[in-house]
Design an enzyme around this catalytic site. Structure first.
Site, PDB file in Angstrom:
ATOM      1  CE  LYS A   1      -4.018  -2.123   2.204  1.00  0.00           C
ATOM      2  NZ  LYS A   1      -4.987  -2.066   3.326  1.00  0.00           N
TER       3      LYS A   1
ATOM      4  N   GLY B   1       0.448   0.148   5.984  1.00  0.00           N
ATOM      5  CA  GLY B   1      -0.410   1.159   5.377  1.00  0.00           C
ATOM      6  C   GLY B   1      -1.766   1.270   6.039  1.00  0.00           C
TER       7      GLY B   1
END
Length: 418
Positions: A57, A120
């Site tokens: 991410k 993330g």
């Protein structure tokens, strides 16, 4: 691949089923085990739109030509859409997690929040908590470090009121893992886990044991997918209706339902009927044990004793309960082994099938030596059955009535009006 999900490991993912419900595009899963694989995929840009999961991410942001300001502020992108050769990055996890918290009435305002994990999703959850007015948001990792607590330190954080797990701890296939001891957190009000496979991680089970509201990340997954789908297609949908309906219907399809109760109470017969009614595969745990042990259960008891059988039983349950979407009929003594109930509860409700001792079948059951022995057994096991069960199913009438009662108890689990 035109539309789909990328990540290092995707064996746990339900994203395809969710996006198929949204309709309008074919959605695929593409596992990219190494960073080099992920970079090669992103450089090729051979897709129209993708979702991104652990651990890419943050990496994916390097390849985006335009990043939505909210995603940039969070520092994580989970949705990438290609338009005219340019990659646009978004973060729909923010909206998904906010929806999950709102759905269950979790108020972060003025609260101290522990966020487990540092990837993330941690950044996304932290942003939601801070935007909602959290008093303090404390990240937690195995190593700790500047501004980050270790798990041992977090276990001593007496002011912690909400825990959110964003790490893969406890995720399929490594079910049962939990890095945080929550027993020393007196102010704890709620626990959320973004993991959704299994539905109840060990962290959530520990919270439930203490009577603390605990919620898995399945609804977050559906919610973020709804927001991502709008970005994929450029078409607005009724997200509230989609999220509620899809969460309920898919969780119902993916959930197990396990039957416990005294030997001879009719678990197998009710289980087979329930499996047909719910269109789920049926698993008789005793039959599974016999197949893998290579001998009938009475022979296991005769040759190796009850303790050996209980080990076979626990091993079988550890394997069977990891999978979802099944009806599982268990042996009468499954509740005797610590940990078995937790394995049953991780992926769906547990139903206690009750039948008077006078009507219990006795043939071929090593411990069913007589009615008095059964009465003594019932008295010993009843507290364990009661503690394990989400609902009780009466089996003193017809098989049809028992199956209908079991189905009603299972369906109630997914009633959004509760």
């Amino acid at each position: 691949m035109e539309y789909g999900l990328i990540g290092a490991k995707l064996g746990h993912s339900y994203s395809r089923q969710i996006h198929n419900k949204a309709g309008g595009y074919a959605y695929e899963l593409k596992a990219l085990p190494t960073e080099a694989d992920a970079r090669a995929f992103l450089q090729a840009r051979a897709f129209k739109a993708i979702n991104v999961t652990i651990p890419y991410k943050k990496l994916v942001m390097e390849y985006c030509d335009v990043i939505d300001p909210a995603a940039k502020a969070i520092g994580a992108v989970n949705t990438v859409v290609q338009r005219d050769g340019r990659l646009y990055g978004y973060n729909t996890d923010y909206a998904g997690f906010a929806w999950l918290a709102r759905r269950h009435g979790i108020d972060f305002a003025g609260r101290t929040v522990l966020v487990l994990g540092t990837g993330g999703t941690c950044a996304t959850v932290t942003a939601v908590c801070k935007d909602a007015g959290a008093k303090a948001v404390l990240p937690v990792s195995r190593r700790g470090g500047k501004g980050t607590l270790t798990y041992d330190q977090a276990a001593q954080c007496k002011d912690a009121e909400i825990i959110v797990n964003t790490s893969p701890a406890g995720m399929f296939p490594n079910v049962g893992e939990c890095l945080l001891d929550i027993s020393g957190l007196p102010k704890l009000k709620a626990v959320l886990d973004v993991v959704y496979n299994p539905f109840r991680t060990e962290l959530l089970l520990r919270a439930e044991d203490r009577g603390i509201p605990a919620y898995c990340g399945f609804e977050m997954l559906v919610a973020q997918a709804a927001y991502a789908s709008e970005l994929f297609t450029g078409t607005k949908m009724d997200k509230e209706a989609f999220i509620r309906t899809t969460s309920r219907d898919l969780k119902r399809d993916l959930s197990n339902v396990s039957l416990i109760g005294m030997p001879g109470c009719g678990k197998s017969t009710v289980g087979e009927g329930l499996a047909r009614a719910l269109n789920k595969p049926y698993v008789d745990l005793d039959e599974w044990i016999e197949q893998h042990a290579g001998m009938p259960i009475p022979d296991i008891f005769a040759r190796e004793g009850e303790a050996a059988f209980r080990r076979y039983e626990a091993d079988a349950l550890a394997e069977v309960s990891k999978r979802g979407g099944q009806v599982i009929a268990c042996g009468g003594g499954v509740v005797k082994t610590p940990g078995n109930t937790r394995m049953l509860r991780q992926n769906g409700p547990v139903l206690w099938v009750r039948r008077p001792v006078e009507f219990l079948a006795m043939g071929g059951r090593p411990l069913s030596t007589g009615r008095e022995a059964l009465r003594k057994m019932e008295a010993e096991r009843e507290p364990a059955y009661r503690a394990a069960a989400d609902a009780v199913v009466d089996n003193t009438s017809t098989l049809t009535n028992a199956v209908n009662a079991a189905r009603a108890a299972f369906e109630k689990t997914f009633d959004y009006t509760r």
